[in-house]
Motif scaffolding. Sequence first.
Motif, PDB file in Angstrom:
ATOM      1  N   GLY A  89       0.704  -1.276   0.035  1.00  0.00           N
ATOM      2  CA  GLY A  89       0.195   0.024  -0.223  1.00  0.00           C
ATOM      3  C   GLY A  89       0.950   1.314   0.155  1.00  0.00           C
ATOM      4  O   GLY A  89       1.779   1.338   0.896  1.00  0.00           O
ATOM      5  N   LYS A  95       0.219   4.115   0.846  1.00  0.00           N
ATOM      6  CA  LYS A  95      -0.008   4.956   2.200  1.00  0.00           C
ATOM      7  C   LYS A  95       0.897   4.123   3.285  1.00  0.00           C
ATOM      8  O   LYS A  95       1.080   5.094   4.511  1.00  0.00           O
ATOM      9  N   TYR A  96       1.571   3.059   3.144  1.00  0.00           N
ATOM     10  CA  TYR A  96       2.379   2.800   4.112  1.00  0.00           C
ATOM     11  C   TYR A  96       3.885   2.843   3.875  1.00  0.00           C
ATOM     12  O   TYR A  96       4.937   2.467   4.429  1.00  0.00           O
ATOM     13  N   THR A 115     -10.410  -9.596  -0.212  1.00  0.00           N
ATOM     14  CA  THR A 115      -9.118  -8.943  -0.542  1.00  0.00           C
ATOM     15  C   THR A 115      -8.875  -9.485  -2.126  1.00  0.00           C
ATOM     16  O   THR A 115      -9.835 -10.045  -2.584  1.00  0.00           O
ATOM     17  N   GLY A 150      -4.074   0.827  -0.548  1.00  0.00           N
ATOM     18  CA  GLY A 150      -3.931   0.202   0.713  1.00  0.00           C
ATOM     19  C   GLY A 150      -3.320  -1.007   0.850  1.00  0.00           C
ATOM     20  O   GLY A 150      -2.999  -1.531   1.938  1.00  0.00           O
ATOM     21  N   LYS A 201      -4.548  -3.944  -0.442  1.00  0.00           N
ATOM     22  CA  LYS A 201      -5.713  -4.953  -0.018  1.00  0.00           C
ATOM     23  C   LYS A 201      -6.296  -5.629  -1.168  1.00  0.00           C
ATOM     24  O   LYS A 201      -6.472  -6.756  -1.327  1.00  0.00           O
ATOM     25  N   ASP A 227       1.166  -5.764   2.891  1.00  0.00           N
ATOM     26  CA  ASP A 227       0.392  -4.871   3.861  1.00  0.00           C
ATOM     27  C   ASP A 227      -0.897  -5.485   3.839  1.00  0.00           C
ATOM     28  O   ASP A 227      -2.077  -4.974   4.475  1.00  0.00           O
ATOM     29  N   ARG A 240      -3.375  -5.374   7.291  1.00  0.00           N
ATOM     30  CA  ARG A 240      -3.129  -4.157   8.111  1.00  0.00           C
ATOM     31  C   ARG A 240      -4.357  -3.147   8.329  1.00  0.00           C
ATOM     32  O   ARG A 240      -4.266  -2.447   9.331  1.00  0.00           O
ATOM     33  N   GLU A 241      -5.102  -3.270   7.451  1.00  0.00           N
ATOM     34  CA  GLU A 241      -6.322  -2.190   7.998  1.00  0.00           C
ATOM     35  C   GLU A 241      -7.240  -2.937   8.826  1.00  0.00           C
ATOM     36  O   GLU A 241      -7.503  -4.110   8.982  1.00  0.00           O
TER      37      GLU A 241
END
Length: 297
Positions: free
Chosen positions: A183, A185-186, A214, A264, A266, A293, A296-297
Motif C-alpha cells: 500500500g 500509504k504505508y 481482498t 492500501g 488490500k 500490507d 493491516r487495515e
Amino acid sequence: MGEREHDELDRSDTTLVIVTGVSGGGRSTVARALENVGFYVVDNLPQTLMLEMAELAYAAGGPARLTAMVLDVRSRAFSADLTGAVHALRERGFNPHVVFLDADDDVLIRRFESVRRSHPLQGDGRLADGIAAERKLLEEAREQADVIIDTSHLNVNQLRRRVEEMFGGEDARRLKVTVLSFGFKYGLPPDADFVLDARFLPNPFWVPELRDLTGRDEAVSGYVLGQHGAVPFVDTYARLVVGTAPGFEREGKRYLTVAVGCTGGKHRSVAIAEELATRLREARVSASAQHRDLGRE
C-alpha cells in the motif's frame, strides 16, 4: 579445459550464502531457515575467515557444498570491507550470494525494547545512536548485497518462508522473482527493483460487496482484472520481466523484487501481484507472490 578452469568450475558449484545486516534485522531467523533447507550455517564468523571457510566447504564436498556464513558487528574482526572479502572469494572461483537484512529504525527500536536488550554499538548512548553507528559501518556491505530483505513488516514465519523459497529450490542459480503487493500509504518497499502502480484501476473498496474481501478472493480478482487496461498492464510487465530475466542471470543477479502498489495494499495490488506471478510461472520464471500490507487495515 585447463586444470585451473576445471578447478574454478568446481568451486563455483559450492553454494555460498553470506548473511549480514542490521542488528535486530532477523539474522537468527534467516540462519535457521537456511539450516531448514540443508545449509551448513556458521554463525558470527569473523570476516577474515570467510575465504578459509569457503575452502573448507569446497574440500569437504557433500552437504558442506551448501554453506552459509552469518556476519555481524559483534565480531571483533568485523570490517566494513565486505567488498574486498567477496572479491577475494570470486577471484578464487567461488560465486557467493550476499543477503543483507534491513528494517526501519522505529521497528528496530521496538524489537530491542521488547526483549529489553541494548544495541551492540550503543555504548552509553541511546538505542538510536547504536543503530545510526551500525548503519554507517554497514553502508558498504549494503551496497555489496545481491538481495536486500526489508524485514520491517515481516513476521518470523514470513521471513523464514521467503528465505526458504529463495534457497530451497533445486536450481539456486536461477533468477527468483518476488512479486510484492503493498500500500502506497504505508510507504514504498525499500528492497523493490521495479515499482508498479495499480492505482489507475477503479478501487474495489468503493464497491460495498467487495470492500471486506481482498485481492485473493475470486470476486475481487475478477473485478480488478476485468477493468479496462488491467490485462494489458499485467501482460506488459510480464513481458518485461521475462525479457530481462536472462540478462539479470548473466550478470549474477539471483533475486528480483517487483513491487505492485495500490492505496492500501488490500485489493488491486494483491490481485495484480497474484496474476503477474502466475503469468511469470507460466513463462517458466521462478516467481512467488507476497503481500506486505494485507491485513493491516
